[in-house]
Design a protein around this motif. Structure first.
Motif, PDB file in Angstrom:
ATOM      1  N   ALA A  52      38.141  26.393   0.076  1.00 52.30           N
ATOM      2  CA  ALA A  52      37.387  27.519  -0.481  1.00 52.30           C
ATOM      3  C   ALA A  52      38.329  28.596  -0.991  1.00 52.30           C
ATOM      4  CB  ALA A  52      36.447  28.086   0.581  1.00 52.30           C
ATOM      5  N   ALA A  53      39.370  28.907  -0.196  1.00 53.76           N
ATOM      6  CA  ALA A  53      40.309  29.961  -0.593  1.00 53.76           C
ATOM      7  C   ALA A  53      41.017  29.574  -1.890  1.00 53.76           C
ATOM      8  CB  ALA A  53      41.318  30.205   0.526  1.00 53.76           C
ATOM      9  N   GLN A  54      41.386  28.286  -2.019  1.00 59.22           N
ATOM     10  CA  GLN A  54      42.110  27.869  -3.228  1.00 59.22           C
ATOM     11  C   GLN A  54      41.174  27.727  -4.426  1.00 59.22           C
ATOM     12  OE1 GLN A  54      44.918  24.828  -0.938  1.00 59.22           O
ATOM     13  NE2 GLN A  54      45.434  24.994  -3.090  1.00 59.22           N
ATOM     14  N   LEU A  55      39.960  27.283  -4.167  1.00 58.36           N
ATOM     15  CA  LEU A  55      38.985  27.104  -5.244  1.00 58.36           C
ATOM     16  C   LEU A  55      38.622  28.460  -5.858  1.00 58.36           C
ATOM     17  CD1 LEU A  55      37.616  24.630  -6.414  1.00 58.36           C
ATOM     18  CD2 LEU A  55      35.691  24.994  -4.891  1.00 58.36           C
ATOM     19  N   GLU A  56      38.608  29.462  -4.989  1.00 63.86           N
ATOM     20  CA  GLU A  56      38.320  30.825  -5.418  1.00 63.86           C
ATOM     21  C   GLU A  56      39.315  31.272  -6.486  1.00 63.86           C
ATOM     22  OE1 GLU A  56      36.993  33.112  -2.075  1.00 63.86           O
ATOM     23  OE2 GLU A  56      38.103  34.839  -2.829  1.00 63.86           O
ATOM     24  N   GLU A  57      40.593  30.946  -6.271  1.00 61.81           N
ATOM     25  CA  GLU A  57      41.620  31.315  -7.249  1.00 61.81           C
ATOM     26  C   GLU A  57      41.429  30.541  -8.544  1.00 61.81           C
ATOM     27  OE1 GLU A  57      45.573  30.927  -5.579  1.00 61.81           O
ATOM     28  OE2 GLU A  57      44.881  32.035  -3.811  1.00 61.81           O
ATOM     29  N   GLU A  58      41.064  29.268  -8.449  1.00 64.32           N
ATOM     30  CA  GLU A  58      40.902  28.443  -9.645  1.00 64.32           C
ATOM     31  C   GLU A  58      39.711  28.898 -10.484  1.00 64.32           C
ATOM     32  OE1 GLU A  58      42.785  26.149 -10.879  1.00 64.32           O
ATOM     33  OE2 GLU A  58      44.209  26.150  -9.206  1.00 64.32           O
ATOM     34  N   GLN A 273      40.534  19.072  -8.664  1.00 57.42           N
ATOM     35  CA  GLN A 273      41.725  18.243  -8.837  1.00 57.42           C
ATOM     36  C   GLN A 273      42.984  19.091  -8.716  1.00 57.42           C
ATOM     37  OE1 GLN A 273      42.023  16.319 -12.614  1.00 57.42           O
ATOM     38  NE2 GLN A 273      43.597  14.884 -11.917  1.00 57.42           N
ATOM     39  N   LYS A 274      42.931  20.282  -9.336  1.00 63.41           N
ATOM     40  CA  LYS A 274      44.085  21.182  -9.248  1.00 63.41           C
ATOM     41  C   LYS A 274      44.337  21.577  -7.795  1.00 63.41           C
ATOM     42  CE  LYS A 274      44.054  23.305 -13.801  1.00 63.41           C
ATOM     43  NZ  LYS A 274      43.365  24.378 -14.504  1.00 63.41           N
ATOM     44  N   VAL A 275      43.236  21.885  -7.082  1.00 62.24           N
ATOM     45  CA  VAL A 275      43.375  22.254  -5.669  1.00 62.24           C
ATOM     46  C   VAL A 275      44.010  21.102  -4.894  1.00 62.24           C
ATOM     47  CG1 VAL A 275      42.087  22.758  -3.549  1.00 62.24           C
ATOM     48  CG2 VAL A 275      41.467  23.895  -5.681  1.00 62.24           C
ATOM     49  N   GLY A 276      43.497  19.892  -5.146  1.00 62.19           N
ATOM     50  CA  GLY A 276      43.979  18.729  -4.412  1.00 62.19           C
ATOM     51  C   GLY A 276      45.450  18.467  -4.630  1.00 62.19           C
ATOM     52  N   GLY A 279      50.691  22.150  -4.093  1.00 57.95           N
ATOM     53  CA  GLY A 279      51.613  22.065  -2.966  1.00 57.95           C
ATOM     54  C   GLY A 279      51.041  22.774  -1.752  1.00 57.95           C
ATOM     55  N   GLU A 280      50.230  23.828  -2.007  1.00 64.14           N
ATOM     56  CA  GLU A 280      49.669  24.608  -0.905  1.00 64.14           C
ATOM     57  C   GLU A 280      48.787  23.723  -0.013  1.00 64.14           C
ATOM     58  OE1 GLU A 280      47.725  28.121  -2.437  1.00 64.14           O
ATOM     59  OE2 GLU A 280      47.090  28.707  -0.419  1.00 64.14           O
ATOM     60  N   LEU A 281      47.927  22.913  -0.669  1.00 67.78           N
ATOM     61  CA  LEU A 281      47.034  22.060   0.115  1.00 67.78           C
ATOM     62  C   LEU A 281      47.840  20.992   0.857  1.00 67.78           C
ATOM     63  CD1 LEU A 281      43.925  21.699   0.616  1.00 67.78           C
ATOM     64  CD2 LEU A 281      44.120  19.692  -0.816  1.00 67.78           C
ATOM     65  N   ALA A 282      48.875  20.465   0.171  1.00 66.08           N
ATOM     66  CA  ALA A 282      49.706  19.443   0.806  1.00 66.08           C
ATOM     67  C   ALA A 282      50.351  20.001   2.069  1.00 66.08           C
ATOM     68  CB  ALA A 282      50.769  18.946  -0.166  1.00 66.08           C
ATOM     69  N   THR A 283      50.892  21.241   1.968  1.00 66.61           N
ATOM     70  CA  THR A 283      51.518  21.869   3.139  1.00 66.61           C
ATOM     71  C   THR A 283      50.494  22.062   4.242  1.00 66.61           C
ATOM     72  OG1 THR A 283      52.722  23.128   1.499  1.00 66.61           O
ATOM     73  CG2 THR A 283      53.057  23.750   3.798  1.00 66.61           C
ATOM     74  N   PHE A 284      49.304  22.565   3.838  1.00 71.44           N
ATOM     75  CA  PHE A 284      48.251  22.803   4.823  1.00 71.44           C
ATOM     76  C   PHE A 284      47.909  21.508   5.558  1.00 71.44           C
ATOM     77  CE2 PHE A 284      43.763  22.218   5.749  1.00 71.44           C
ATOM     78  CZ  PHE A 284      43.538  23.229   6.663  1.00 71.44           C
ATOM     79  N   MET A 285      47.697  20.440   4.799  1.00 70.57           N
ATOM     80  CA  MET A 285      47.288  19.174   5.394  1.00 70.57           C
ATOM     81  C   MET A 285      48.377  18.643   6.319  1.00 70.57           C
ATOM     82  SD  MET A 285      44.265  18.196   4.532  1.00 70.57           S
ATOM     83  CE  MET A 285      43.013  18.004   3.302  1.00 70.57           C
TER      84      MET A 285
END
Lengths: 440, 504
Positions: A52-58, A273-276, A279-285
């Motif tokens: 949600a936080a990343q999608l908000e930016e997109e 797709q951009k969120v996925g 690098g931020e999501l990768a680090t989080f996961m």
């Protein structure tokens, strides 16, 4: 009479400020709600909030997570599938979507969703206590086969993904799925606590869920039901390495209601797709211990279809049907409680016999109380159509008038309270208050 | 003094950023607690994305402070408008509201503030010293022990009931029965849902609580619209905030200690939280009180002990989360996520490897409770003004808050309808003098109680021996039996006493 006038001015300014946020025709133009079918604090909730936080930016609009919990995921998935398909409601969907309908708990299936992005897949693993006599799968299997229903296992509630994983493995090895007694405990954490306390002999859940206890060497893993070893848990052998052909995983992904317009789906899919791929999501996961596994709309849809078939075979097969028949049925507890309730109500009635007549019958004006109930019912019926702001203002103003508060005070007060509540709850605390058909 | 502790003190007390964030989080926490329907869990979940930019200590400081302050702030709406801000307040809602109606809202909230702070401080201190050893004890608890523990918590609600055992038990069983609506967590089967998908989630206790306490009170107040506002009966601010607490501390110095220890003990067990701590503390308090007849009718003793208990239980939930990675409540579940984000893995070695961090968390509990004093005092001062507003203006606004509060928990309009239905149920129970507090506790603990019941039965292949064949389970079962026995004897004795008095 200065006070009402200042009240009035404040109100007008506030109302104008709110109205100033004009409507736009491009999508998305209002906050997006992401429905999470599991409770705050769990793994799915953490993934939802990160997305949600990343999608908000997109997308440039607020993305709010709401937890529609309960019913083993039925509630959240149903609400996601039945939401207004305008692209402003998304759903976090989980592996249970492929399972619940085969168990007859809901009519919602993966066909009710337009999948956008698969996010992670985590394989099931078997865990025992550090001092357990079992060191590999064959020993465990031999013990299960030797004393049917002697060994107790847990990991999730009846029919949950980890239960199905274990039943599937036993079935694949030619054993009855009931050969190990499944204790239905909600969630991997409490199951591991039970393992620690000696209440069960082994637990089936994903490796990240047991990370702390694996690191503390209180539990050991006998194997993971994955094709290859899990990053971060390289010490745990797979089932295949031990000669057991069996793999199964839980997954999470984001989807929209099926009838969402295609052009909006395209915008959402691109953002997801951009969120996925960030690098931020990768680090989080990685930090959260989840196994990132991406797939776009087409591939995700194909995965869903394939998985659904796998679960159909397991869940509707005679093997699983046999364990669905519960020994300690769902009506035992309510029956005991209902019996107790009848007893206590009987004793209350016995105690208060003869007291009824003594109570003086007071004459009271019930009209204000009826007005309060009517106002609440009005809100329930009208909020979805009129939206929170108009509905709440009408409710407060109407009640104030019924309670004989002067109009010159009632109207500005209603507007002020409504706007203040809206600002605090919807904007400050991101509660998705109904916006209504007028979108306000 | 050990090195990790010294370092932790430096990190917590000497860093202005920590002080700043604790102060802001305290204000936010008080606000969350005071708004019915908003929970500390929700506030913490909203805060999580912000923790990415913070160092671990300030991030955890914010979470700890929010939680510690929200539990006190739940008492403000409880006292003022009889809507418990958190489920833990339901145990003493009657006492707090009774005081407010007598024009002593300040006294009720002041007692709650001082004893929340005192309980929080002692709870934090206790866990800093003994946390690791206590965590090992919590690991002995299997589902069977939890079954007896929940039963004990429920029995406490019966013990404290003021209108007789039958009426408390009636409230409790209604609550338990209502908790079985929805998809049974342990069987995975739908019960009493009548085909409505909304009922699958069961009855959420927050809208139910808002309806039972809040809406029913609004309805009752509409019958006396023309009565003066509650504060008008006294001219000077409804009782002092400080004085009653000081005299309570002086009269009963050990009670605070007792409640805090009981609260901490309950808090350590995952799945038993602040609400149960409050009930158990009230029951113990009433048992040893010199004036048990005032309980439920505005007893500050009751409020003091319950507040010390629920506040001290909060720190306990962090212990299993840190040592085993098993969350003690929904907030610590989020905390585990935050720890992973910061690459700090929970586990037994966290005390050895991250000793400074663990000490910091407990020092923040102490700091948060100290900061709560001025912030809470201001909140009480501000809150009291609510009582000066005439009822005819206040009631519609409270109704709106009931609606929004019920909606906010799950974002579901169905919950608003549920709240209204429970408002009516509340009025009926009130008429029949059935305990609403016990009903709420039954609704909260019904699910877990049934789960442990069925799990124990399944584990023992249906044999009832399974309930007592572990030593700890047998011990807890014994405690339950003694508790019930003493209640039964007391009731019978009172029954015969009145009968003899009648016959004279």
């Amino acid at each position: 009479m200065r006070e009402p006038i200042t009240f009035f001015r404040c109100t007008i300014i506030l109302v104008l400020a709110l109205a100033g946020c004009g409507r736009e025709s491009r999508f998305p133009h209002q906050p997006i709600t992401l429905i999470c079918p599991w409770s705050a604090g769990g793994g799915t909730d953490r993934v939802s909030r990160q997305v949600a936080a990343q999608l908000e930016e997109e997308l440039g609009v607020p993305v709010n997570v709401i937890n529609a919990t309960g019913g083993s995921g039925v509630t959240g998935h149903t609400r996601g599938a039945r939401a207004r398909p305008d692209g402003h409601t998304l759903a976090m969907i989980t592996v249970e979507l492929n399972m619940l309908h085969w168990r007859g708990l809901t009519s919602v299936t993966y066909r009710d969703f337009a999948p956008l992005q698969l996010l992670n897949r985590d394989s099931a693993a078997l865990l025992v206590r550090a001092d357990s006599p079992f060191t590999n799968l064959d020993e465990l299997q031999a013990a299960i086969a030797a004393g049917p229903a002697k060994l107790k296992a847990s990991g999730t509630a009846y029919g949950g993904i980890w239960h199905v994983a274990l039943a599937g493995w036993l079935h694949a090895r030619g054993l009855e799925p009931t050969a190990a007694t499944w204790i239905s405990i909600n969630g991997a954490g409490p199951s591991l606590q039970e393992l620690n306390a000696g209440g069960v002999d082994f637990v089936c859940c994903s490796l990240p869920e047991a990370d702390a206890m694996l690191a503390g060497e209180q539990v050991r893993s006998l194997g993971v039901m994955a094709e290859k070893r899990v990053p971060g848990f390289e010490g745990v052998p797979t089932f295949r390495e031990q000669g057991h052909e069996w793999s199964i995983a839980g997954w999470r992904g984001v989807a929209a209601p099926r009838d969402t317009p295609p052009e909006r789906l395209a915008i959402l899919a691109e953002a997801m797709q951009k969120v996925g791929q960030s690098g931020e999501l990768a680090t989080f996961m990685r930090n959260a211990g989840f196994n990132l596994s991406l797939a776009g709309p087409e591939e995700f849809a194909a995965t869903l279809e394939r998985q659904d078939e796998i679960f159909r075979v397991i869940l509707t097969g005679p093997a699983f049907q046999s364990i669905s028949g519960e020994h300690f049925g769902p009506m035992i507890f309510p029956a005991i409680i209902a019996g107790l309730l009848l007893l206590t109500l009987g004793s209350v009635a016995w105690q208060s016999r003869g007291q009824q007549a003594q109570r003086p019958r007071e004459k009271t004006d019930l009209r204000p109380a009826i007005a309060v109930l009517a106002a609440a019912l009005f809100y329930i019926v009208a909020a979805e159509w009129l939206g929170f702001v108009s509905c709440a203002a009408l409710l407060v103003a109407g009640l104030l008038v019924v309670f004989r508060v002067r109009l010159v005070l009632a109207l500005p007060l209603a507007a002020l309270v409504t706007v203040a509540v809206y600002q605090v709850f919807a904007i400050g605390l991101r509660v998705p208050l109904p916006r209504g058909l007028l979108d306000w | 003094m050990n090195e990790a502790l010294a370092q932790a003190m430096q990190q917590v007390f000497l860093d202005p950023a920590v002080w700043g964030i604790v102060f802001l989080a305290a204000c936010y926490g008080v606000f969350l607690g005071a708004m019915p329907g908003l929970t500390a869990t929700m506030g913490v979940a909203l805060f999580v994305p912000m923790t990415y930019w913070l160092e671990p200590v300030p991030a955890l400081a914010a979470i700890v402070t929010m939680v510690a302050c929200a539990i006190f702030a739940g008492d403000i709406p409880t006292t003022l408008v009889r809507i418990p801000g958190t489920p833990a307040s339901a145990a003493y809602a009657d006492d707090a509201y009774a005081l407010a109606r007598r024009g002593e809202a300040g006294r009720a909230m002041g007692t709650s503030l001082w004893f929340s702070v005192a309980g929080g401080l002692l709870g934090g201190l206790l866990l800093m010293l003994l946390g690791y050893q206590l965590a090992r004890m919590a690991a002995w608890f299997s589902v069977t022990e939890y079954f007896w523990l929940y039963l004990m918590g429920l029995s406490c609600a019966v013990v404290v009931g003021r209108s007789g055992i039958a009426r408390s038990l009636a409230g409790l069983t209604i609550g338990l029965l209502l908790s079985t609506v929805g998809l049974s967590a342990v069987h995975g089967q739908a019960r009493f849902t009548f085909g409505h998908p909304e009922l699958f989630q069961g009855i959420n206790f927050i809208p139910a609580m808002i309806g039972l306490f809040g809406l029913s009170e609004v309805l009752r107040n509409t019958l006396q619209l023309d009565a003066a506002p509650m504060a008008a009966s006294t001219t000077s601010g409804q009782g002092s905030i400080l004085a009653p607490a000081v005299s309570l501390f002086r009269q009963r110095p050990l009670a605070w200690f007792r409640s805090s220890i009981v609260g901490s003990g309950i808090g350590i067990l995952p799945g038993a939280g602040a609400d149960m701590a409050a009930w158990v503390c009230v029951a113990i308090s009433k048992r040893f009180s010199k004036s048990p007849e005032t309980y439920g009718q505005g007893s500050t003793e009751c409020i003091a002990d319950a507040c010390a208990g629920n506040s001290s239980s909060l720190a306990g939930a962090w212990i299993p989360a840190l040592v085993f990675g098993i969350p003690g409540d929904s907030v610590t579940a989020i905390v585990i996520g935050v720890l992973y984000m910061k690459n700090l893995k929970p586990g037994p070695e966290i005390f050895a490897q991250q000793g400074t961090l663990v000490y910091s968390i407990y020092l923040i509990f102490l700091l948060a409770n100290l900061v709560l004093l001025p912030v809470g005092w201001l909140a009480i001062k501000a809150g009291r003004e609510v009582l000066r507003i005439p009822r005819r203006v206040l009631l519609p606004v409270i109704l709106l808050f009931c609606i929004v509060g019920a909606f906010a928990v799950n974002g579901s309009s169905f919950d608003v309808g549920l709240m209204v239905a429970f408002g009516l149920l509340g009025v009926i129970c009130e008429r029949a003098q059935i305990s609403i507090g016990a009903l709420v506790l039954g609704l909260i603990l019904g699910g877990p109680l049934e789960e442990r019941f069925v799990q124990t039965l399944a584990g023992g292949q249906g044999s009832l021996i399974a309930f007592v064949n572990r030593p700890l389970a047998a011990l807890l079962a014994g405690v339950c039996l003694v508790l019930w026995g003493s209640v039964a004897i007391n009731t019978l004795r009172r029954h015969f006493a009145t009968r003899n008095a009648d016959s004279v």
